[in-house]
Scaffold this motif. Structure first.
Motif, PDB file in Angstrom:
ATOM      1  N   GLY A 258      10.916  -4.671  -8.461  1.00  0.00           N
ATOM      2  CA  GLY A 258      11.718  -3.818  -9.319  1.00  0.00           C
ATOM      3  C   GLY A 258      11.584  -2.346  -9.034  1.00  0.00           C
ATOM      4  N   ASP A 259      10.736  -1.999  -8.060  1.00  0.00           N
ATOM      5  CA  ASP A 259      10.524  -0.580  -7.764  1.00  0.00           C
ATOM      6  C   ASP A 259      11.650  -0.060  -6.873  1.00  0.00           C
ATOM      7  N   PRO A 260      12.150   1.147  -7.144  1.00  0.00           N
ATOM      8  CA  PRO A 260      13.270   1.670  -6.342  1.00  0.00           C
ATOM      9  C   PRO A 260      12.945   1.877  -4.877  1.00  0.00           C
ATOM     10  N   LEU A 261      11.664   1.992  -4.505  1.00  0.00           N
ATOM     11  CA  LEU A 261      11.341   2.124  -3.085  1.00  0.00           C
ATOM     12  C   LEU A 261      11.765   0.877  -2.320  1.00  0.00           C
ATOM     13  N   PHE A 262      11.735  -0.270  -2.991  1.00  0.00           N
ATOM     14  CA  PHE A 262      12.027  -1.536  -2.332  1.00  0.00           C
ATOM     15  C   PHE A 262      13.390  -2.105  -2.736  1.00  0.00           C
ATOM     16  N   ALA A 263      14.266  -1.255  -3.241  1.00  0.00           N
ATOM     17  CA  ALA A 263      15.614  -1.703  -3.589  1.00  0.00           C
ATOM     18  C   ALA A 263      16.309  -2.246  -2.340  1.00  0.00           C
ATOM     19  N   GLY A 264      16.872  -3.447  -2.451  1.00  0.00           N
ATOM     20  CA  GLY A 264      17.562  -4.056  -1.322  1.00  0.00           C
ATOM     21  C   GLY A 264      16.655  -4.734  -0.317  1.00  0.00           C
ATOM     22  N   VAL A 265      15.358  -4.798  -0.604  1.00  0.00           N
ATOM     23  CA  VAL A 265      14.390  -5.417   0.313  1.00  0.00           C
ATOM     24  C   VAL A 265      13.994  -6.788  -0.230  1.00  0.00           C
TER      25      VAL A 265
ATOM     26  N   GLY B 264       4.886   9.583 -10.524  1.00  0.00           N
ATOM     27  CA  GLY B 264       5.829  10.412  -9.782  1.00  0.00           C
ATOM     28  C   GLY B 264       6.335   9.623  -8.586  1.00  0.00           C
ATOM     29  N   CYS B 265       6.951  10.296  -7.671  1.00  0.00           N
ATOM     30  CA  CYS B 265       7.499   9.649  -6.467  1.00  0.00           C
ATOM     31  C   CYS B 265       6.468   9.726  -5.344  1.00  0.00           C
ATOM     32  N   VAL B 266       5.377   8.980  -5.489  1.00  0.00           N
ATOM     33  CA  VAL B 266       4.264   9.018  -4.531  1.00  0.00           C
ATOM     34  C   VAL B 266       3.901   7.582  -4.169  1.00  0.00           C
ATOM     35  N   TYR B 267       3.963   7.278  -2.878  1.00  0.00           N
ATOM     36  CA  TYR B 267       3.746   5.910  -2.415  1.00  0.00           C
ATOM     37  C   TYR B 267       2.818   5.890  -1.198  1.00  0.00           C
TER      38      TYR B 267
ATOM     39  N   THR C 201      -7.728   0.500  -1.027  1.00  0.00           N
ATOM     40  CA  THR C 201      -7.542  -0.074  -2.355  1.00  0.00           C
ATOM     41  C   THR C 201      -6.523   0.788  -3.099  1.00  0.00           C
ATOM     42  N   VAL C 202      -5.962   0.228  -4.149  1.00  0.00           N
ATOM     43  CA  VAL C 202      -5.075   1.006  -5.008  1.00  0.00           C
ATOM     44  C   VAL C 202      -5.930   2.013  -5.768  1.00  0.00           C
ATOM     45  N   PRO C 203      -5.627   3.296  -5.671  1.00  0.00           N
ATOM     46  CA  PRO C 203      -6.470   4.290  -6.340  1.00  0.00           C
ATOM     47  C   PRO C 203      -6.310   4.248  -7.851  1.00  0.00           C
ATOM     48  N   PRO C 204      -7.253   4.831  -8.580  1.00  0.00           N
ATOM     49  CA  PRO C 204      -7.146   4.870 -10.042  1.00  0.00           C
ATOM     50  C   PRO C 204      -5.816   5.481 -10.483  1.00  0.00           C
ATOM     51  N   GLY C 205      -5.187   4.826 -11.444  1.00  0.00           N
ATOM     52  CA  GLY C 205      -3.889   5.292 -11.924  1.00  0.00           C
ATOM     53  C   GLY C 205      -2.721   4.810 -11.102  1.00  0.00           C
ATOM     54  N   GLY C 206      -3.007   4.092 -10.004  1.00  0.00           N
ATOM     55  CA  GLY C 206      -1.955   3.578  -9.146  1.00  0.00           C
ATOM     56  C   GLY C 206      -1.524   2.182  -9.555  1.00  0.00           C
ATOM     57  N   THR C 207      -0.405   1.733  -8.992  1.00  0.00           N
ATOM     58  CA  THR C 207       0.153   0.424  -9.298  1.00  0.00           C
ATOM     59  C   THR C 207       0.377  -0.339  -7.999  1.00  0.00           C
ATOM     60  N   LEU C 208      -0.180  -1.536  -7.902  1.00  0.00           N
ATOM     61  CA  LEU C 208       0.020  -2.374  -6.727  1.00  0.00           C
ATOM     62  C   LEU C 208       1.456  -2.880  -6.693  1.00  0.00           C
ATOM     63  N   LEU C 209       2.091  -2.788  -5.515  1.00  0.00           N
ATOM     64  CA  LEU C 209       3.476  -3.213  -5.354  1.00  0.00           C
ATOM     65  C   LEU C 209       3.630  -4.379  -4.389  1.00  0.00           C
ATOM     66  N   ALA C 210       2.714  -4.509  -3.428  1.00  0.00           N
ATOM     67  CA  ALA C 210       2.891  -5.522  -2.395  1.00  0.00           C
ATOM     68  C   ALA C 210       1.548  -5.925  -1.809  1.00  0.00           C
ATOM     69  N   SER C 211       1.520  -7.140  -1.255  1.00  0.00           N
ATOM     70  CA  SER C 211       0.324  -7.654  -0.598  1.00  0.00           C
ATOM     71  C   SER C 211       0.768  -8.595   0.515  1.00  0.00           C
TER      72      SER C 211
ATOM     73  N   CYS D 225       4.357  -9.124  10.783  1.00  0.00           N
ATOM     74  CA  CYS D 225       3.753  -9.837   9.659  1.00  0.00           C
ATOM     75  C   CYS D 225       4.732  -9.878   8.489  1.00  0.00           C
ATOM     76  N   GLY D 226       4.503 -10.817   7.590  1.00  0.00           N
ATOM     77  CA  GLY D 226       5.263 -10.867   6.352  1.00  0.00           C
ATOM     78  C   GLY D 226       4.495 -10.201   5.227  1.00  0.00           C
ATOM     79  N   VAL D 227       5.210  -9.512   4.357  1.00  0.00           N
ATOM     80  CA  VAL D 227       4.618  -8.850   3.192  1.00  0.00           C
ATOM     81  C   VAL D 227       5.360  -9.323   1.941  1.00  0.00           C
ATOM     82  N   ASP D 228       4.602  -9.615   0.892  1.00  0.00           N
ATOM     83  CA  ASP D 228       5.164 -10.095  -0.369  1.00  0.00           C
ATOM     84  C   ASP D 228       5.164  -8.986  -1.416  1.00  0.00           C
ATOM     85  N   LEU D 229       6.307  -8.764  -2.017  1.00  0.00           N
ATOM     86  CA  LEU D 229       6.402  -7.874  -3.169  1.00  0.00           C
ATOM     87  C   LEU D 229       5.994  -8.636  -4.422  1.00  0.00           C
TER      88      LEU D 229
END
Length: 228
Positions: free
Chosen positions: A122-129, A167-170, A144-154, A112-116
């Motif tokens: 801009g997130d370092p987890l996806f650097a070069g992707v 922190g460094c939690v994904y 779902t994205v939990p409270p305090g979390g940030t959506l990065l991709a769909s 499947c394709g995933v869109d950032l």
């Protein structure tokens, strides 16, 4: 030390292992399904929680999931870098107060394709992707994205594919760790036998480029975070 938490004997670490080998960081795998004891998360450089055929809510049939959830909660409190993959991402979402739907209308199977989004790009987890990037999916549930979390991709089928917690939690819904033997084995879980392997082989070069970058980025981010 990195700890790989395996929830299901049929969901191993696959392509993550050679990346850890090449990084030079020590690591070990823990078979949560076999009731192996968990270490103190404060002693770890990073944690990767893998997938599984079971769901977050299947604790009656898979009581080890309760221990995994407790370990994730302890890791969050300790500030230990963590990457949750598929079921691992669902467990992370659940532990952090998100909602896991089972079954979900957002199921996906195969390549499947995933869109950032802009934040994900801009997130370092996806650097070069690139975006979109090619990945592999095999899930009936979704988070779902939990409270305090940030959506990065769909994706077109699944609105929450990746999120970051402070922190460094994904958590990711897709499977960057799979390889040919894993996909071949998973095909055999279906009756009649599925054929996701042919699609995987056709997209393998693109899959490996994106997936290996994501996993290598997490290893590097976790190691740096623990030094700071």
């Amino acid at each position: 030390m990195f700890l790989i938490v395996q929830n299901d004997p049929l969901c191993p670490a696959g392509g993550l292992l050679p990346l850890l080998d090449s990084s030079g960081h020590p690591y070990r795998s823990l078979a949560a399904f076999a009731a192996e004891p968990f270490p103190d998360p404060e002693s770890l450089t990073g944690i990767v929680v893998l997938g599984g055929e079971m769901g977050v809510h299947d604790t009656a049939g898979h009581p080890h999931l309760v221990r995994v959830l407790d370990f994730i909660d302890a890791a969050l409190k300790a500030g230990t870098p963590l990457l949750g993959i598929c079921l691992g991402g669902q467990l992370l979402s659940h532990a952090a107060g998100g909602v896991v739907s089972s079954p979900s209308p957002h199921r996906e199977m195969g390549i499947c394709g995933v869109d950032l989004n802009a934040t994900g790009s801009g997130d370092p987890l996806f650097a070069g992707v690139p975006t979109p990037f090619v990945t592999f999916q095999l899930h009936n549930d979704s988070f779902t994205v939990p409270p305090g979390g940030t959506l990065l991709a769909s994706s077109a089928a699944c609105p929450a594919q990746a999120f970051r917690l402070p922190g460094c939690v994904y958590g990711v819904q897709f499977h960057p760790e799979v390889d040919r033997p894993i996909v071949d084995q998973w095909d055999g879980l279906f009756t009649p036998r599925a054929d996701y392997l042919s699609g995987f082989i056709a997209a393998e070069a693109e899959f490996n480029a994106a997936s290996h970058a994501i996993l290598a980025n997490f290893i590097s981010l976790a190691a740096t975070a623990r030094l700071s």
